[in-house]
Scaffold this active site. Structure first.
Site, PDB file in Angstrom:
ATOM      1  N   ASP A  15      50.954  40.686  62.839  1.00  0.00           N
ATOM      2  CA  ASP A  15      49.638  41.062  62.305  1.00  0.00           C
ATOM      3  C   ASP A  15      49.085  42.313  62.977  1.00  0.00           C
ATOM      4  O   ASP A  15      47.903  42.405  63.313  1.00  0.00           O
ATOM      5  CB  ASP A  15      48.637  39.906  62.473  1.00  0.00           C
ATOM      6  N   GLU A 181      45.092  37.812  51.497  1.00  0.00           N
ATOM      7  CA  GLU A 181      44.605  37.878  52.868  1.00  0.00           C
ATOM      8  C   GLU A 181      44.837  39.277  53.431  1.00  0.00           C
ATOM      9  O   GLU A 181      45.261  40.187  52.722  1.00  0.00           O
ATOM     10  CB  GLU A 181      45.330  36.834  53.732  1.00  0.00           C
TER      11      GLU A 181
END
Length: 529
Positions: A15, A181
């Site tokens: 991420d 997302e």
């Protein structure tokens, strides 16, 4: 053509988010329940990264005790505006966003502020600073209607660090029925480009996009979506699960993206989700990822800002940690910033020896299978082929006491090679495997004293555990555990393997103590492809 080797950050660094200030690039990644949290890196060429600090480097900033390893601190975003660095992130509990927060610093090396809670639902927060100086927070949450997920936006008051004004629902993604997302927003030629991730973080992971002429929307799906994915590529592809991208430009006008991906072997991976660097170009329709190939590659052309350094090597060097190289163990560092503890500082139980020659680890009641703060220090496995060794001295007084080397995937999915004693008080080295809440002794060997060398070697096939009594001349191999046992696919969750040192009395009080003389991590050559 000068090239570099992907991933630029090997091991469990998922991420990734990136920003540029002048000629300097800064990057942060998720840290889950490892402490310190949110590792922060610096680079001048996008390829070679040096860790500066951890953003969450002090105890008590977030409540991590009691959490599963794959909960904790998720999906940060780093941005810079008007002399201040901002990092927004989420504390996840039971796989749900529990707290969204922002931290700030004038210097990326710290100190960083305490977390400031934000009134924000969901996960994956990001910040966007518009030309008029206003700041907008975007994130994802369960859809109010339709769905299943949606991206939303609200303005952030920079003076009060508080969300203000109405909530704007921006987009529900490009694929009907898929969760959307990881939003990041960019503005180019008056158009707002919303980049997101869909398809989950496994094999269907992808980068999708939407665009708008107004920051608060409405946003229209980019019909080219997905803009980047490996979901359609065969099992022989060396990189899978590609997604969760963040874009950055260079001082000379090139664009690049950092994205996560995994390097599977026979369908499973143990290193976790790693940071890959991908070239980006822009057209009238929006960004084009990997314009030459449409894929993330293990060998990629260098950014022009790094072209003076042809064939840049991003390999992680061997590391040998001694007590006299340790920085304060209260911050969970032993030999460098690559070391972490679980859910909080292990400083009250793990510290350099008085003479600086090693590391002392007091036996904690918490075993590695607990969701507390065990006496554990670990570093990421960053290579499929590696060797890890340690010399440890420990005299157990009962079978519940043990200290040694851990290959750790999850609190209920790991293996340990430990020094302990049997019921007759005989010192022995024991290999134990824990899976799905059950611990199984796989092998054991008597040792003449508690002063031994412990080792684990990993390759494409498995992890081989060995022990060497200091009075002996030969290593003894106890067993080889298949590599897939330590994979995310088998253990579940979102993290990769850590290699570490630990000591425990397994639920009992103890004044026992183990001495670690040194720890060594040695990468080994990997097979091609």
């Amino acid at each position: 053509m000068p090239a570099f080797r992907n991933p630029v950050l090997p091991g469990c660094y998922p991420d990734a988010s990136i920003c540029r200030v002048g000629e300097d690039f800064y990057l942060v990644t998720s840290s889950f329940t490892y402490f310190p949290g949110l590792p922060l890196f610096h680079s001048r060429d996008l390829v070679r990264w040096r860790q500066l600090t951890h953003v969450l480097d002090r105890p008590g900033l977030l409540a991590l005790e009691g959490l599963d390893v794959s909960d904790g601190v998720w999906a940060p975003t780093i941005r810079h505006h008007d002399g201040t660095f901002y990092v927004v992130s989420t504390l996840a509990v039971n796989r749900q966003g529990s707290l969204t927060f922002v931290v700030t610093a004038g210097d990326p090396a710290g100190p960083w502020s305490d977390p400031v809670p934000l009134e924000a639902e969901g996960i994956d927060p990001s910040l966007f600073f518009d030309d008029d100086g206003r700041c907008w927070l975007t994130a994802c949450r369960d859809a109010v209607e339709g769905g299943p997920g949606e991206l939303w936006m609200r303005e952030l008051d920079l003076e009060r660090l508080k969300l203000v004004g109405p909530t704007h629902v921006l987009w529900q993604g490009a694929v009907r029925g898929a969760w959307v997302e990881a939003p990041h927003l960019y503005k180019r030629n008056g158009v707002y480009h919303l980049i997101a991730a869909e398809g989950g973080t496994e094999s269907n992971h992808s980068v999708t996009a939407a665009r708008s002429g107004t920051v608060t929307g409405p946003y229209v799906t980019d019909p080219r979506s997905p803009l980047l994915t490996h979901r359609h590529r065969g099992p022989g592809e060396p990189i899978h699960n590609v997604g969760h991208a963040d874009l950055v430009d260079t001082p000379v006008g090139e664009w690049w993206a950092v994205t996560l991906g995994v390097r599977p072997i026979a369908g499973t991976h143990t290193l976790g989700r790693e940071v890959f660097l991908v070239p980006v170009s822009w057209t009238a329709h929006g960004p084009v990822f990997a314009p030459e190939t449409g894929a993330v590659r293990l060998s990629e052309r260098l950014p022009s800002i790094a072209s003076a350094h042809s064939d840049v090597d991003t390999a992680v060097p061997a590391v040998r940690a001694h007590g006299d190289t340790a920085v304060p163990i209260g911050r969970a560092h032993f030999g460098g910033l690559e070391w972490n503890s679980l859910r909080g500082p292990a400083g009250d139980r793990v510290r350099p020896t008085a003479d600086g020659s090693g590391l002392d680890i007091d036996l904690a009641p918490e075993p590695l299978s607990s969701t507390g703060v065990p006496a554990f220090l670990g570093r990421r496995q960053q290579h499929v082929r590696f060797g890890a060794r340690t010399r440890i001295s420990f005299a157990a007084t009962r079978p519940s006491e043990e200290a040694g080397l851990a290959v750790f995937q999850h609190q209920d999915h790991h293996a340990t090679l430990a020094v302990t004693v049997d019921g007759d008080g005989q010192a022995q080295a024991v290999l134990t495997v824990r899976e799905a809440g059950t611990s199984t002794r796989r092998a054991s060997v008597p040792v003449s004293t508690g002063d031994v060398l412990l080792a684990v070697n990993g390759d494409e096939a498995g992890y081989t555990f060995r022990v060497k009594d200091l009075t002996a001349t030969q290593w003894i191999s106890l067993a080889t555990i298949e590599r897939s046992f330590f994979s995310t696919e088998r253990a579940g969750g979102f993290v990769g393997v850590y290699l570490g040192l630990y000591a425990t009395a397994n639920g009992h009080a103890s004044d026992g103590r183990a001495r670690v003389h040194w720890f060594e991590y040695q990468p080994e050559p990997e097979t091609a492809g």
